[in-house]
Design an enzyme around this catalytic site. Sequence first.
Site, short mmCIF file in Angstrom:
data_model
loop_
_atom_site.label_atom_id
_atom_site.label_comp_id
_atom_site.label_asym_id
_atom_site.label_seq_id
_atom_site.Cartn_x
_atom_site.Cartn_y
_atom_site.Cartn_z
N GLY A 81 0.78 -1.23 0.00
CA GLY A 81 0.00 0.00 0.00
C GLY A 81 0.81 1.28 0.00
N GLY A 118 10.90 0.94 7.65
CA GLY A 118 12.13 0.51 7.00
C GLY A 118 12.41 1.35 5.77
N GLY A 120 11.57 1.15 2.65
CA GLY A 120 10.42 1.46 1.79
C GLY A 120 9.56 2.56 2.38
N THR A 141 14.04 -2.11 11.43
CA THR A 141 14.04 -3.40 10.73
C THR A 141 14.91 -4.36 11.53
OG1 THR A 141 14.90 -4.69 8.87
CG2 THR A 141 15.79 -2.49 9.11
N ILE A 142 14.45 -5.60 11.62
CA ILE A 142 15.30 -6.57 12.30
C ILE A 142 16.53 -6.86 11.45
CG2 ILE A 142 13.35 -7.64 13.52
CD1 ILE A 142 13.79 -10.10 11.62
N ASP A 143 16.44 -6.58 10.14
CA ASP A 143 17.55 -6.92 9.23
C ASP A 143 18.76 -6.01 9.40
OD1 ASP A 143 15.91 -8.84 8.26
OD2 ASP A 143 15.57 -7.92 6.31
N GLY A 186 16.97 -12.02 6.58
CA GLY A 186 18.04 -11.21 5.97
C GLY A 186 17.99 -11.41 4.47
N GLU A 238 18.39 -15.98 4.82
CA GLU A 238 17.43 -16.42 3.78
C GLU A 238 17.87 -15.99 2.37
OE1 GLU A 238 13.64 -14.42 4.50
OE2 GLU A 238 14.67 -12.52 4.81
N HIS A 287 9.27 -15.88 11.19
CA HIS A 287 8.72 -14.71 11.89
C HIS A 287 8.89 -14.76 13.40
CE1 HIS A 287 7.00 -14.46 7.90
NE2 HIS A 287 6.91 -13.15 8.11
O1 F6P Z 1 12.33 -6.79 6.56
C1 F6P Z 1 12.47 -7.79 7.48
C2 F6P Z 1 12.07 -9.11 6.96
O2 F6P Z 1 12.09 -9.80 8.15
C3 F6P Z 1 12.92 -9.80 5.89
O3 F6P Z 1 14.11 -10.35 6.32
C4 F6P Z 1 11.98 -10.84 5.37
O4 F6P Z 1 12.33 -11.31 4.09
C5 F6P Z 1 10.71 -10.11 5.36
O5 F6P Z 1 10.77 -9.18 6.44
C6 F6P Z 1 9.48 -10.95 5.45
O6 F6P Z 1 8.39 -10.13 5.61
P1 F6P Z 1 6.86 -10.55 5.47
O7 F6P Z 1 6.76 -12.03 5.62
O8 F6P Z 1 6.17 -9.81 6.55
O9 F6P Z 1 6.44 -10.10 4.13
#
Ligand code: F6P
Length: 363
Positions: A81, A118, A120, A141-143, A186, A238, A287
């Site tokens: 959105g 984050g 975006g 962001t956790i990343d 990540g 990931e 998550h």
């Molecule tokens: O931006 C953090 C993050 O945890 C990424 O590492 C991951 O790919 C993504 O969010 C997953 O987000 P969602 O499942 O909420 O779309």
Amino acid sequence: MSVPAKVRRIGVLTGGGDAPGLNAVIRAVVKSAANCNCEVIGLEDSFDGLIEPNRWRRLVPKDVTGILRVGGTILGTTNRGNPFLYPIHTSGGTKDYSARCVEMFHELKLDALVVIGGDGTLAIAHQFSKLGIPLVGVPKTIDNDIVETTNTFGFDTAVAFATDAIDRLHTTAEAHHRVIVVEVMGRYAGWIALYSGVAGGADVILIPEIPYDIEKVARRIRDREHMGARFSIVVAAEGARPIGGTTTVLKAAEGEYVERLGGCSAVIARQIEALTEKETRNVVLGHLQRGGAPTSFDRVLATRFGARAVELLMEGTFDHMVAFHPPNIAAVPLEKIVGRTRTVPPDFDVIRTAKACGISLGD
Ligand code: F6P
């Protein structure tokens, strides 16, 4: 940008994937704004709160009591959105929802916004700044992949959780003489994998920044076997990918949804088992890394970010992001962060430390 004489009413919203510490920022914004005799309006589900009517509520200190330690966000969030990507066709021509957001900002008699999100969400905030909305961004962001800040809140909590998971997997891997591949979040940056891997004593750490050679990963596991360590722990972000290969995509991008990564640990585990003949399992933490109570480090960082964001609004510094420049909380122009990702530099000290301690990065 027209600067309001005095900021008296602030809107606050949370956008993008959640991260432990969002509520701590909201709490700090509400409490420090109250100390400046400033009202706070909580906007629900990111910019939806500025598009749809009645998706906002007044927040006073009493409303934020007890949320410091709670994960998630009391305002809700979405990673879909973008108001600038929704065209509305009217007899007067084509507009998008950004115009509606600006209208609503004025209807709600807001003087400024605190946008917590984050890369975006912060890029959207910068676009709204250009449309004349006074605002300050707060990086989350956790990343930990937002540039110009050494930390985002949520990262420390995710690393603590992943480390605990690795500790638990160690004992079962050792008991069964197995290899376990742990997949952490990540997408483009391997901060969580690197820090939890070092903290958890992993044998191999695979990050998006350093494409891996599976033969080298297998060699590290065989070497351990020869020295009598009959189990191994591999931590993979990931977004990890083999040299010359691609990331493992769970679901391709579609409409407003970005590509979903995931599953690299299953692929890596199969290959390790084939190459080493060792029983190998994989675990995806997913998550779980985004949930739960923030660590004390993240609570303090988030609280400092929230208080500093209000301070910046009060002094009339807009279109900036609060940032951790240890030991201080600095203000960085939003235009400096848009479109950039903070990845792990290949010569980063923690990478060198990991290698010095015998951890394979797969290269
Ligand atoms: O931006 C953090 C993050 O945890 C990424 O590492 C991951 O790919 C993504 O969010 C997953 O987000 P969602 O499942 O909420 O779309």
